[in-house]
Write a protein that holds these residues in place. Sequence first.
Motif, PDB file in Angstrom:
ATOM      1  N   LEU B 165     -94.630 -75.682  37.518  1.00  0.00           N
ATOM      2  CA  LEU B 165     -94.520 -74.816  36.344  1.00  0.00           C
ATOM      3  C   LEU B 165     -95.119 -75.571  35.162  1.00  0.00           C
ATOM      4  CD1 LEU B 165     -93.389 -72.199  35.025  1.00  0.00           C
ATOM      5  CD2 LEU B 165     -91.343 -73.519  34.474  1.00  0.00           C
ATOM      6  N   VAL B 166     -96.153 -74.981  34.566  1.00  0.00           N
ATOM      7  CA  VAL B 166     -96.775 -75.590  33.394  1.00  0.00           C
ATOM      8  C   VAL B 166     -96.420 -74.714  32.202  1.00  0.00           C
ATOM      9  CG1 VAL B 166     -98.926 -76.378  32.350  1.00  0.00           C
ATOM     10  CG2 VAL B 166     -98.702 -76.330  34.849  1.00  0.00           C
ATOM     11  N   ALA B 167     -95.715 -75.261  31.221  1.00  0.00           N
ATOM     12  CA  ALA B 167     -95.277 -74.456  30.079  1.00  0.00           C
ATOM     13  C   ALA B 167     -95.848 -75.076  28.799  1.00  0.00           C
ATOM     14  CB  ALA B 167     -93.755 -74.402  30.034  1.00  0.00           C
ATOM     15  N   ASP B 168     -96.636 -74.272  28.091  1.00  0.00           N
ATOM     16  CA  ASP B 168     -97.335 -74.766  26.899  1.00  0.00           C
ATOM     17  C   ASP B 168     -96.587 -74.309  25.647  1.00  0.00           C
ATOM     18  OD1 ASP B 168     -99.092 -75.700  25.055  1.00  0.00           O
ATOM     19  OD2 ASP B 168    -100.823 -74.560  25.761  1.00  0.00           O
ATOM     20  N   GLU B 169     -95.781 -75.157  25.093  1.00  0.00           N
ATOM     21  CA  GLU B 169     -94.939 -74.856  23.924  1.00  0.00           C
ATOM     22  C   GLU B 169     -94.197 -73.530  24.082  1.00  0.00           C
ATOM     23  OE1 GLU B 169     -96.234 -75.887  19.994  1.00  0.00           O
ATOM     24  OE2 GLU B 169     -98.121 -76.646  20.760  1.00  0.00           O
ATOM     25  N   PRO B 170     -93.424 -73.397  25.150  1.00  0.00           N
ATOM     26  CA  PRO B 170     -92.809 -72.095  25.436  1.00  0.00           C
ATOM     27  C   PRO B 170     -91.722 -71.696  24.440  1.00  0.00           C
ATOM     28  CG  PRO B 170     -91.896 -73.752  26.890  1.00  0.00           C
ATOM     29  CD  PRO B 170     -93.015 -74.415  26.131  1.00  0.00           C
ATOM     30  N   THR B 171     -91.238 -72.629  23.634  1.00  0.00           N
ATOM     31  CA  THR B 171     -90.104 -72.297  22.759  1.00  0.00           C
ATOM     32  C   THR B 171     -90.460 -72.277  21.281  1.00  0.00           C
ATOM     33  OG1 THR B 171     -89.395 -74.587  22.409  1.00  0.00           O
ATOM     34  CG2 THR B 171     -88.559 -73.481  24.370  1.00  0.00           C
ATOM     35  N   SER B 172     -91.747 -72.440  20.951  1.00  0.00           N
ATOM     36  CA  SER B 172     -92.015 -72.674  19.530  1.00  0.00           C
ATOM     37  C   SER B 172     -91.828 -71.435  18.665  1.00  0.00           C
ATOM     38  CB  SER B 172     -93.396 -73.282  19.333  1.00  0.00           C
ATOM     39  OG  SER B 172     -94.356 -72.451  19.882  1.00  0.00           O
ATOM     40  N   ASN B 173     -91.797 -70.236  19.265  1.00  0.00           N
ATOM     41  CA  ASN B 173     -91.527 -69.049  18.450  1.00  0.00           C
ATOM     42  C   ASN B 173     -90.065 -68.611  18.523  1.00  0.00           C
ATOM     43  OD1 ASN B 173     -94.058 -68.379  17.239  1.00  0.00           O
ATOM     44  ND2 ASN B 173     -94.794 -67.905  19.286  1.00  0.00           N
ATOM     45  N   LEU B 174     -89.242 -69.426  19.152  1.00  0.00           N
ATOM     46  CA  LEU B 174     -87.872 -68.976  19.424  1.00  0.00           C
ATOM     47  C   LEU B 174     -86.858 -69.633  18.501  1.00  0.00           C
ATOM     48  CD1 LEU B 174     -87.902 -69.082  23.323  1.00  0.00           C
ATOM     49  CD2 LEU B 174     -88.644 -67.264  21.781  1.00  0.00           C
ATOM     50  N   ASP B 175     -85.745 -68.909  18.252  1.00  0.00           N
ATOM     51  CA  ASP B 175     -84.684 -69.537  17.478  1.00  0.00           C
ATOM     52  C   ASP B 175     -84.051 -70.636  18.342  1.00  0.00           C
ATOM     53  OD1 ASP B 175     -82.345 -68.438  18.951  1.00  0.00           O
ATOM     54  OD2 ASP B 175     -83.021 -66.536  18.137  1.00  0.00           O
ATOM     55  N   PRO B 176     -83.373 -71.601  17.701  1.00  0.00           N
ATOM     56  CA  PRO B 176     -82.907 -72.776  18.446  1.00  0.00           C
ATOM     57  C   PRO B 176     -82.041 -72.446  19.658  1.00  0.00           C
ATOM     58  CG  PRO B 176     -82.751 -73.205  16.105  1.00  0.00           C
ATOM     59  CD  PRO B 176     -83.155 -71.767  16.246  1.00  0.00           C
ATOM     60  N   MET B 194     -88.681 -77.922  41.468  1.00  0.00           N
ATOM     61  CA  MET B 194     -89.928 -77.494  40.832  1.00  0.00           C
ATOM     62  C   MET B 194     -90.498 -78.666  40.031  1.00  0.00           C
ATOM     63  SD  MET B 194     -91.843 -74.773  39.968  1.00  0.00           S
ATOM     64  CE  MET B 194     -90.879 -73.285  40.020  1.00  0.00           C
ATOM     65  N   THR B 195     -91.791 -78.897  40.173  1.00  0.00           N
ATOM     66  CA  THR B 195     -92.450 -79.889  39.325  1.00  0.00           C
ATOM     67  C   THR B 195     -92.724 -79.213  37.979  1.00  0.00           C
ATOM     68  OG1 THR B 195     -93.480 -80.805  41.286  1.00  0.00           O
ATOM     69  CG2 THR B 195     -94.436 -81.428  39.162  1.00  0.00           C
ATOM     70  N   VAL B 196     -92.335 -79.877  36.892  1.00  0.00           N
ATOM     71  CA  VAL B 196     -92.461 -79.252  35.575  1.00  0.00           C
ATOM     72  C   VAL B 196     -93.367 -80.075  34.674  1.00  0.00           C
ATOM     73  CG1 VAL B 196     -91.224 -78.624  33.458  1.00  0.00           C
ATOM     74  CG2 VAL B 196     -90.207 -78.123  35.689  1.00  0.00           C
ATOM     75  N   ILE B 197     -94.290 -79.380  34.029  1.00  0.00           N
ATOM     76  CA  ILE B 197     -95.113 -80.010  33.005  1.00  0.00           C
ATOM     77  C   ILE B 197     -94.948 -79.195  31.743  1.00  0.00           C
ATOM     78  CG2 ILE B 197     -97.475 -80.595  32.340  1.00  0.00           C
ATOM     79  CD1 ILE B 197     -97.907 -80.879  35.429  1.00  0.00           C
ATOM     80  N   LEU B 198     -94.413 -79.836  30.707  1.00  0.00           N
ATOM     81  CA  LEU B 198     -94.038 -79.111  29.500  1.00  0.00           C
ATOM     82  C   LEU B 198     -94.745 -79.718  28.297  1.00  0.00           C
ATOM     83  CD1 LEU B 198     -91.969 -77.095  28.105  1.00  0.00           C
ATOM     84  CD2 LEU B 198     -90.487 -79.076  27.856  1.00  0.00           C
ATOM     85  N   VAL B 199     -95.458 -78.882  27.556  1.00  0.00           N
ATOM     86  CA  VAL B 199     -96.036 -79.335  26.292  1.00  0.00           C
ATOM     87  C   VAL B 199     -95.037 -79.012  25.201  1.00  0.00           C
ATOM     88  CG1 VAL B 199     -97.844 -78.939  24.592  1.00  0.00           C
ATOM     89  CG2 VAL B 199     -98.410 -79.011  27.029  1.00  0.00           C
ATOM     90  N   GLU B 200     -94.689 -79.992  24.408  1.00  0.00           N
ATOM     91  CA  GLU B 200     -93.643 -79.755  23.414  1.00  0.00           C
ATOM     92  C   GLU B 200     -93.774 -80.739  22.259  1.00  0.00           C
ATOM     93  OE1 GLU B 200     -90.950 -77.150  23.535  1.00  0.00           O
ATOM     94  OE2 GLU B 200     -91.281 -77.940  21.529  1.00  0.00           O
ATOM     95  N   HIS B 201     -93.552 -80.235  21.043  1.00  0.00           N
ATOM     96  CA  HIS B 201     -93.487 -81.117  19.868  1.00  0.00           C
ATOM     97  C   HIS B 201     -92.062 -81.521  19.559  1.00  0.00           C
ATOM     98  CE1 HIS B 201     -97.584 -81.014  18.478  1.00  0.00           C
ATOM     99  NE2 HIS B 201     -97.630 -79.707  18.619  1.00  0.00           N
ATOM    100  N   ARG B 202     -91.115 -80.630  19.925  1.00  0.00           N
ATOM    101  CA  ARG B 202     -89.732 -80.880  19.514  1.00  0.00           C
ATOM    102  C   ARG B 202     -89.037 -81.751  20.550  1.00  0.00           C
ATOM    103  NH1 ARG B 202     -87.581 -75.128  17.623  1.00  0.00           N
ATOM    104  NH2 ARG B 202     -88.402 -74.511  19.638  1.00  0.00           N
TER     105      ARG B 202
END
Lengths: 274, 278
Positions: B165-176, B194-202
Amino acid sequence: MIILENVHFAYDGIYTALQGVSLQIGDGERVAIMGTNGAGKTTLVKQLNGLLRPHRGRVFLDGVDTKRYSVAELAREIGLVMQNPDHQLFLDSVEKEILFGLKQLGFSSEDARVRCEKTLSNLGLEHLSERSPFTLSGGERKRVALASVLATEPRVLVLDEPTIGQDAKQKENLAQMLQDLNEKGRTVIVVTHDIEFVIENFPRTIAMANGTIVADGPTNSVLSNDDVIVRCSLTAPQLTIAARSIHSVFPEVPERLTLLSNLEGEIVRVLRGV
Amino acid sequence: MPLIEFQDFSFKYYGADFLALKKVNLTINEGEYVIITGPSGCGKTTLCRTINGLVPQFHRGYIAGNVIVDGMNTREHTVAEMATIAGLVFQQPENQLVTLNVEKEIAFGPENLGVDPVEVRRRVEELISLLDLEHLRDKHPHEMSGGEQQRVAIASTLALKPKILVADEPTSNLDPKSAELILDIISKLNKRDMTVILVEHRLDLVSKDASRIVLMDRGRIVADGSPREILVMDLCQEIGVGVPKATLVYKSLRKRGIDLESVPLTGEELANLVKEAA
């Protein structure tokens, strides 16, 4: 001065996005609007520049009902940066994008150029000025959208989720720019989920849920109210969580610490026993 | 054999005058949870697009080196073939949702790959229950909140049964709170292999779940290690990575001669370390 008086709004009459919102924002204030997804934050800020008009209630700018003004007229006073930069960008170079708004608002070409360059450099975009916004990364596109409005220095700046996709350094640059504009007397309103950005930069917070305002006051007191945190789907920042937990064992440590230097100082005192 | 292998991979988009990725070497094994982070414009999104073949099959450009995913070279396989190996979730779920209700959305991917209808139905039911979507079953994506849309987007990605699963900033538009829910789901999926690759700033939200952080800057990988190793590096602040506040407190205490037992990533961890030390 902006005044909203009992504003109601519904999209296509399907659900009610704003249910009687009243607020007052004075010139030169820095205000954060926080709340759950779907609370009505974006709907609220779109009322300010006339992109949406209240179905009931009124919006006043300096005492005049904004229904007398067109969106174009309001845009001279109120600059809005939308949440999704792709809804805003349309030209084939970053520089053109910034110059467009400046020209529309009647800045001379020389003045526009100076403002464009300064804004690009403040937001770390100068090396991208010739690029098409559509070839940039998400965070960069967001900064182009911000730059296109910040360059015009409107009297009221309204930024919808300005920190999305921004790294720590870009966030600091943005905060600095907003502070500089605020010192020149500009009003700054942000919609954001970024609780640390709010604590560090905005003295006043308006919290929303279900189309209504649930709290409006000094940021520190609004964001340390557990009821607000829950109703607005926020999470307490790390420093607050740490301070509370340390406070439970060492009551002399205040539980409402939000700044790093304060918490650090308290920990040093606890550990050195002074 | 590693699940994902970047071998000296470089990429330049057509029309761009710089390399988006520069000689990237990266090996990711099955079951890892890897966070990719770095300043805006450093190549994180390009790296994600590379894992399921969108680069170079859809986003065209100049390539050097190879990316091998589950034994397949992305130069030689279509996005449709790669989609059953690596599923991508984006920042804006509405860019990804294409049908009129949740059931159809989840079924859309496998139906297009010709999966047997009975199996499609089984996957739809399983994902509706796994991602808690029962109450949304008949809803149109536009009637949902951002967090709900993102859960549907994840479900429709998982419907192809990818290994990664590759997720590219999946939460940046979401409330906390919604962000926390999505990140909990991702962490749960990782625990189910599941192998996870997550792009995230937070990083304050995700570092506790991940096994590894890959730090990028200007198209290169500049650091790679466990969250506790990476986040104490001064390099993070130099290039503008958002180090969790609890970790920053640890760092400034160390400068003042106070060494906590380990590196905290969350507020609770910091508080516990302080209580132990006192």
